[in-house]
Design a protein around this motif. Structure first.
Motif: not given
Length: 231
Positions: A53-71
């Motif tokens: 369901s898409k009901q729980g998605i709140y568009e309150t950010l300018p961009y969706t979190h997109h991160t670079l993970l370094t191990y």
């Protein structure tokens, strides 16, 4: 990765992993998150294929979190936002889970709530209000790494843990939080705290600790372990 290789476009996030686990047992489940207008550019196909369901998605950010993970070599990792080092801080208020966001989806029929919220967030001041709407609901909290490994958050985390029913940490987080070096020391500290804990042990499996009892399960063996933190 440690070998300097890079993989792009991998969907992730502990809330998504939790959703996947619960969805194996129930169709009555909602994924709730703050997002940017680009959210479904990333997750749209996944949501469609899995009938989420898409009901729980709140568009309150300018961009969706997109991160670079370094191990690192020991399996631990750190992440950086592609939108700058201060993106998380700047969007903190817009990103938070709150009573207002949760309320439309809570009822006396609600059985559980999984929280991926920073230790300082106001949602922990709203737990009583949440329980009044959903009195049969059990709450599990996974303190994010940036909270569990921040010494200034230690007392706040302990206070929050007394407001929820269960919590979850991986070995690396628990080692830092409890100032314990070995697995046995970590388990002893969790046992003394006496709040039910799901301890994620990466390639070695996981453990449930409750009422001074320990139950451990091995992980399904794979040819190569990539993320041994348990995430």
């Amino acid at each position: 990765y440690v070998n300097q290789s890079l993989k792009k476009g991998k969907l992730g996030g502990c809330a998504l992993f939790a959703y996947g686990g619960i969805a194996l047992y129930s169709d009555s489940i909602l994924f709730l998150s703050s997002a940017g207008p680009d959210f479904f550019d990333y997750y749209g196909e996944y949501f469609k294929e899995n009938k989420i369901s898409k009901q729980g998605i709140y568009e309150t950010l300018p961009y969706t979190h997109h991160t670079l993970l370094t191990y690192e070599k020991d399996g631990s990792w750190h992440e950086e936002s592609l939108y700058g080092p201060n993106y998380f801080a700047k969007q903190e208020e817009n990103n938070r889970t709150s009573l207002a966001k949760l309320k439309p989806f809570l009822s006396k029929e609600t059985k559980g709530l999984y929280l991926d919220s920073g230790a300082h967030e106001k949602i922990f001041d709203e737990i009583s209000a949440l329980r009044s709407i959903a009195p049969n609901m059990k709450i599990m909290w996974e303190p994010p790494t940036f909270s569990s490994k921040d010494p200034s958050m230690h007392d706040r985390i302990l206070n929050n843990l007394n407001k929820v029913d269960y919590y979850s940490m991986n070995l690396d987080e628990a080692s830092f939080f409890f100032k314990a070096k070995t697995r046995n020391q970590i388990i002893n500290e969790i046992t003394k705290l006496n709040i039910p804990c799901f301890l994620r042990e990466g390639e070695n499996g996981s453990s449930w600790i409750e009422d001074h009892k320990l139950v451990s399960l091995k992980a399904i063996e794979t040819e190569k372990a990539i993320d041994v933190t348990g995430c």
